[in-house]
Design an enzyme around this catalytic site. Structure first.
Site, short mmCIF file in Angstrom:
data_model
loop_
_atom_site.label_atom_id
_atom_site.label_comp_id
_atom_site.label_asym_id
_atom_site.label_seq_id
_atom_site.Cartn_x
_atom_site.Cartn_y
_atom_site.Cartn_z
N ASP A 219 54.02 -4.44 -4.52
CA ASP A 219 54.40 -5.81 -4.22
C ASP A 219 53.48 -6.39 -3.15
O ASP A 219 53.16 -5.72 -2.15
CB ASP A 219 55.86 -5.82 -3.74
CG ASP A 219 56.40 -7.22 -3.52
OD1 ASP A 219 56.45 -7.98 -4.49
OD2 ASP A 219 56.77 -7.52 -2.37
N GLU A 291 50.25 -6.21 -7.45
CA GLU A 291 50.58 -7.62 -7.53
C GLU A 291 49.74 -8.30 -6.46
O GLU A 291 50.07 -8.29 -5.27
CB GLU A 291 52.07 -7.87 -7.25
CG GLU A 291 52.43 -9.35 -7.41
CD GLU A 291 53.51 -9.83 -6.46
OE1 GLU A 291 54.16 -10.84 -6.79
OE2 GLU A 291 53.71 -9.23 -5.40
#
Length: 543
Positions: A219, A291
């Site tokens: 993330d 990401e």
């Protein structure tokens, strides 16, 4: 002959050609009737994913968390939140997935913790100048009395990216400090220049690798390091600072070239070189995908150099307008960017942070037709494809009532957030919860009545249904696209028609509203009915 829905299991670099299904844990399957999805619920539905024809599942965070940002605010990286089960349930899920030849990717959140993480609690108690505070981005405020934030940075979720703390040492003449949170105020950013942070996350990696996970989705992979000076962001006259991450309605992502001292700093790549060594020490079949909302294809490719991460999400495909020229540009730029570093591209149309692509493409019958056509075109491309739960059912964005919204960005800005793409998916039955869990109560975000005709049960075995289209498309990908090699030739864009060749496979996507003549060839797959012409908003594979 092997079943065309058999996942890729033998290739140690399985992710290079995998289809990965994203499971938003709260909204996939509920085992205990509390209206919230959980790990046993996922385990019970793994045969569905196996039969759908995907190779792996990526599960959003299920770690101990106060759930202010639905798990992306982690209080303990090595345990399961009771809301989702227990640590033994994670073991069972991983073991069951492997028995079904499915790989398991778990979400890792290294940019920030929860404000209930033991480290942050200790930092608040210890006060300025302490080793505990050095793990986070605590700074003195600006202005004569330090009452202004240290810089002009904005949170991704709206409002200032700094919060001032109630400091235990203020009585002795110390000014109360501020801490940085690029997301919600309950998600303090870690200071990756502190070696304790890197050591902690290496331990976390090894913990889950020992549990048998096959990979990690990282993330905010581009956000770990900030420019060390923490200078103000330079903005154009008359404009406000922006995080550059998402629009306030989360419908799309703006990636104009901006000054971004909070993102994509060069030091971040040392982190992923270290992680690369950790993964390789366990086996050459373990992977990580970033990401990383980078500003150019070239900066995205830097994350997937041979000694760093294995993949990075390619959000350019998600951002592209519905046009042949836009899609063509994305394909050309993406393949050119990853080629020098030898990485495989990724393709994605929807996820838990953006409006579902059937709605982005216009909604209704037209939006669904375009969504299916874009999906079939995507599945023809070399590299891996990431699917978001429910898109195989043709789900659209749900207009969630204000009283049912739970996205932290809604509470910070008053603007619609991401709840509409996170509504629990329907499995069967005629009314809520549509088989999502036992009982008859609505789940954590209410499901609309329109889900009745879109359940897995209602679509299974129905010719022309979106679910059966996905099953056929994934089987066709395995039979025709994967054996065709990785070389792609794009025919010069001709108005609304995108044509690409991958070996002997010919792919035509009609983004217009006018039928075009269909070339000779055997129809291998199509997103809708075709005859001797290719209708608008339709994709076809020819062999």
């Amino acid at each position: 002959m092997a079943d065309l829905n058999d996942p890729i299991v033998d290739d140690p670099s399985w992710w290079r050609n995998a289809v990965v299904y994203q499971v938003y844990v709260r909204s996939f399957a509920d085992s205990d009737g509390d209206g919230i999805g959980d790990l046993p619920g996922i385990t019970s539905r793994l045969p569905y994913l196996r039969d759908l024809g995907v190779d792996a599942l990526w599960i959003t965070p299920f770690y101990t968390s106060p759930q202010r940002d639905h798990g992306y605010d982690v209080a303990d990286y090595t345990d399961v939140d009771p809301l989702f089960g227990a640590l033994g349930d994670a073991d069972t899920l991983i073991e069951t997935a492997h028995e079904l030849d499915l790989r398991v990717i778990v979400d890792l959140v290294p940019n920030h913790t929860s404000d209930e993480h033991p480290w942050f609690k200790a930092a608040l108690a210890a006060g300025p100048g302490s080793p505990e505070r050095a793990r986070f981005m605590f700074r003195e405020g600006s202005g004569p009395d330090g009452s202004l934030p240290p810089n002009n940075w904005e949170s991704v979720f709206g409002g200032p990216a700094w919060t001032r703390v109630e400091d235990p040492s203020t009585g002795s003449g110390q000014r109360a400090q501020w801490y940085l949170h690029l997301f919600d105020s309950t998600q303090p950013d870690l200071d990756w220049r502190n070696p304790e942070v890197g050591d902690m996350f290496e331990d976390v990696l090894r913990f889950w690798l020992d549990k048998g996970v096959d990979g990690f989705r990282v993330d905010v992979a581009h956000g770990l390091y900030k420019e060390e000076s923490l200078r103000d962001q330079v903005v154009k006259a008359g404009e406000r600072p922006t995080s550059g991450q998402v629009n306030t309605d989360h419908s799309m992502v703006s990636r104009e070239l901006n000054d971004e001292p909070m993102w994509d700093q060069p030091e971040v790549h040392e982190v992923y070189r270290r992680w690369h060594d950790v993964l390789d020490s366990v086996g050459d079949d373990r992977m990580a995908v970033a990401e990383a909302w980078t500003q150019t294809p070239e900066s995205m490719a830097a994350f997937v150099r041979p000694d760093e991460l294995d993949q990075a999400f390619n959000f350019a495909w998600l951002l592209a307008d519905w046009s042949a020229e836009s899609f063509r540009e994305v394909v050309v730029d993406t393949l050119a960017a990853v080629a020098p570093v030898g990485a495989s591209p990724t393709w994605v149309l929807s996820n838990h942070d953006v409006v579902r692509h059937a709605t982005r493409y216009g909604g209704g019958e037209q939006g669904l037709a375009r969504a299916r056509a874009a999906t079939l075109a995507m599945l023809a491309l070399p590299g891996s494809s990431y699917l978001y739960q429910g898109e195989e059912l043709g789900l659209e964005q749900v207009d969630v009532a204000p009283e049912d919204r739970q996205d932290p960005s809604w509470f910070r800005t008053g603007e619609v957030g991401r709840d509409g793409c996170r509504v629990p998916i329907p499995w069967g039955g005629d009314s809520a919860p549509f088989g999502f869990g036992p009982g008859d109560a609505q789940p954590w975000i209410p499901q609309p009545d329109e889900f009745k005709g879109l359940t897995v049960e209602a679509q299974t075995g129905v010719k022309g249904s979106t679910l059966e289209f996905y099953r056929a498309a994934l089987a066709a990908r395995r039979a025709h696209a994967l054996p065709a090699g990785d070389e792609v030739t794009l025919v010069e864009a001709n108005g609304d028609l995108l044509e690409l060749h991958r070996g002997d496979l010919r792919v035509l996507l009609n983004c217009g509203s006018t039928d075009v003549p269909l070339p000779a060839g055997r129809v291998l797959a199509s997103s809708g009915p075709v005859t001797d012409v290719l209708p608008g908003d339709t994709c076809v594979w020819l062999g």
